[in-house]
Design a protein around this motif. Structure first.
Motif, PDB file in Angstrom:
ATOM      1  N   VAL A   1       0.819  -1.211   0.000  1.00  0.00           N
ATOM      2  CA  VAL A   1       0.000   0.000   0.000  1.00  0.00           C
ATOM      3  C   VAL A   1       0.856   1.266   0.000  1.00  0.00           C
ATOM      4  O   VAL A   1       0.689   2.147  -0.858  1.00  0.00           O
ATOM      5  N   MET A   2       1.794   1.367   0.941  1.00  0.00           N
ATOM      6  CA  MET A   2       2.589   2.597   1.048  1.00  0.00           C
ATOM      7  C   MET A   2       3.478   2.830  -0.169  1.00  0.00           C
ATOM      8  O   MET A   2       3.486   3.941  -0.721  1.00  0.00           O
TER       9      MET A   2
ATOM     10  N   ALA B   1       3.009   5.967  -2.830  1.00  0.00           N
ATOM     11  CA  ALA B   1       4.144   6.851  -3.102  1.00  0.00           C
ATOM     12  C   ALA B   1       4.468   6.868  -4.593  1.00  0.00           C
ATOM     13  O   ALA B   1       4.716   7.937  -5.181  1.00  0.00           O
ATOM     14  N   GLY B   2       4.475   5.693  -5.223  1.00  0.00           N
ATOM     15  CA  GLY B   2       4.725   5.621  -6.663  1.00  0.00           C
ATOM     16  C   GLY B   2       3.647   6.321  -7.455  1.00  0.00           C
ATOM     17  O   GLY B   2       3.926   6.984  -8.463  1.00  0.00           O
ATOM     18  N   LEU B   3       2.394   6.184  -7.014  1.00  0.00           N
ATOM     19  CA  LEU B   3       1.281   6.833  -7.706  1.00  0.00           C
ATOM     20  C   LEU B   3       1.405   8.345  -7.649  1.00  0.00           C
ATOM     21  O   LEU B   3       1.216   9.042  -8.662  1.00  0.00           O
ATOM     22  N   ALA B   4       1.737   8.870  -6.463  1.00  0.00           N
ATOM     23  CA  ALA B   4       1.887  10.320  -6.315  1.00  0.00           C
ATOM     24  C   ALA B   4       3.040  10.834  -7.180  1.00  0.00           C
ATOM     25  O   ALA B   4       2.910  11.869  -7.861  1.00  0.00           O
ATOM     26  N   ALA B   5       4.158  10.115  -7.165  1.00  0.00           N
ATOM     27  CA  ALA B   5       5.302  10.538  -7.976  1.00  0.00           C
ATOM     28  C   ALA B   5       4.976  10.456  -9.463  1.00  0.00           C
ATOM     29  O   ALA B   5       5.399  11.311 -10.255  1.00  0.00           O
TER      30      ALA B   5
ATOM     31  N   LEU C   1       8.994   3.700 -11.096  1.00  0.00           N
ATOM     32  CA  LEU C   1       8.569   4.272  -9.813  1.00  0.00           C
ATOM     33  C   LEU C   1       7.854   3.248  -8.942  1.00  0.00           C
ATOM     34  O   LEU C   1       7.829   3.386  -7.713  1.00  0.00           O
ATOM     35  N   PHE C   2       7.275   2.245  -9.577  1.00  0.00           N
ATOM     36  CA  PHE C   2       6.598   1.192  -8.827  1.00  0.00           C
ATOM     37  C   PHE C   2       7.519   0.005  -8.545  1.00  0.00           C
ATOM     38  O   PHE C   2       7.057  -1.021  -8.042  1.00  0.00           O
ATOM     39  N   ALA C   3       8.813   0.129  -8.853  1.00  0.00           N
ATOM     40  CA  ALA C   3       9.760  -0.957  -8.593  1.00  0.00           C
ATOM     41  C   ALA C   3       9.800  -1.365  -7.118  1.00  0.00           C
ATOM     42  O   ALA C   3       9.811  -2.564  -6.812  1.00  0.00           O
ATOM     43  N   PRO C   4       9.812  -0.414  -6.156  1.00  0.00           N
ATOM     44  CA  PRO C   4       9.791  -0.844  -4.746  1.00  0.00           C
ATOM     45  C   PRO C   4       8.560  -1.676  -4.413  1.00  0.00           C
ATOM     46  O   PRO C   4       8.642  -2.660  -3.665  1.00  0.00           O
ATOM     47  N   PHE C   5       7.406  -1.296  -4.958  1.00  0.00           N
ATOM     48  CA  PHE C   5       6.172  -2.056  -4.762  1.00  0.00           C
ATOM     49  C   PHE C   5       6.314  -3.471  -5.312  1.00  0.00           C
ATOM     50  O   PHE C   5       5.936  -4.454  -4.645  1.00  0.00           O
TER      51      PHE C   5
END
Length: 272
Positions: free
Chosen positions: A204-205, A209-213, A238-242
């Motif tokens: 989720v977090m 964060a990726g969505l906002a960026a 940007l969604f790599a951490p997810f």
């Protein structure tokens, strides 16, 4: 006996192992991002459906390979696991498309019923969108709106609960070299709440964060094919951490919840 997920240790391990896998899988992450960029550009191109369709197929193929490589880096890979992992992912997509369609369809028709029951507005199929939106907003401020929000929350909770029950299907498929989807359903029984809390850290977090960026980046890029291509690529990166933490959670949960190897697979994988 039901095995238990320890929230903080599993969350920390998921991030640690996911980030450690980055060094082994970054070329495949870049390939996935490239395919995502082609898909994003195709949506705004003048080539009809062919380019976005090709981008979508390439994104799925690259995403499956990235997933296989991550699981291999986490110690749960098999040389022939690509097709089983692709089949398992398709099965999950179809299952959630089916469930999401019925939940979404019900949530689309329910406002009309509740607006009519509230009696503040008289709308029909010929009502302009502005009037329908005004009636919907007004209905939300009534007891009927509270009922609608409660139903929507139940629908979202059902989809989230189903996703958590399937947390380990990818890791199990990669480890065993055969599609493991609902056969892993029973493994997560009794751990849905713990997995939900862990996923708030791993899914989720980083997703929010990726969505906002991504929104901020899209606003800064030009409205051209090149801009949309770069936005699509950057969106994946940007969604790599997810992606990495999510795979880390799947692997960590699989190691803790999988049945003993000596147990009969049909008995261990039965649904409930």
């Amino acid at each position: 006996m039901t095995r238990r997920i320890e929230i903080l240790p599993v969350a920390a391990e998921s991030w640690r192992r996911g980030l450690q896998a980055m060094g082994a899988v970054y070329p495949w992450l870049l390939l996935f991002a490239l395919a995502g960029g082609i898909y994003a550009a195709g949506l705004y191109s003048d080539y009809g459906l062919w380019l976005p369709l090709a981008g979508a197929i390439a994104s799925f193929a690259a995403g499956v390979e990235l997933s296989r490589r991550i699981y291999a880096a986490l110690g749960h890979g098999a040389a022939g696991a690509y097709m089983p992992l692709a089949h398992a992912n398709l099965a999950v997509y179809v299952a959630f498309l089916f469930m999401g369609f019925f939940v979404g369809f019900f949530l689309l028709i329910l406002p009309g019923i509740l607006i009519e029951a509230a009696g503040q507005y008289a709308i029909d199929k010929d009502s302009p969108p502005e009037q329908v939106q005004e009636a919907f907003v007004a209905m939300l401020g009534t007891a009927y709106g509270a009922a609608y929000l409660a139903v929507a929350a139940v629908g979202a909770a059902f989809l989230g609960w189903s996703a958590l029950r399937l947390t380990v299907f990818g890791a199990a498929t990669a480890a065993r070299g055969e599609a493991m989807v609902f056969r892993t359903w029973r493994w997560t029984r009794g751990n849905v709440l713990a997995l939900g809390v862990v996923s708030s850290f791993t899914h989720v977090m980083p997703f929010l964060a990726g969505l906002a960026a991504n929104f901020a980046l899209q606003a800064a890029l030009p409205d051209t094919l090149t801009g949309h291509f770069l936005a699509g690529m950057a969106g994946i990166l940007l969604f790599a951490p997810f992606l990495l933490a999510g795979h880390g959670l799947a692997a960590a949960a699989f190691e803790r919840l999988r049945p003993e190897e000596s147990a009969p697979i049909d008995e261990a994988d039965g649904s409930s």
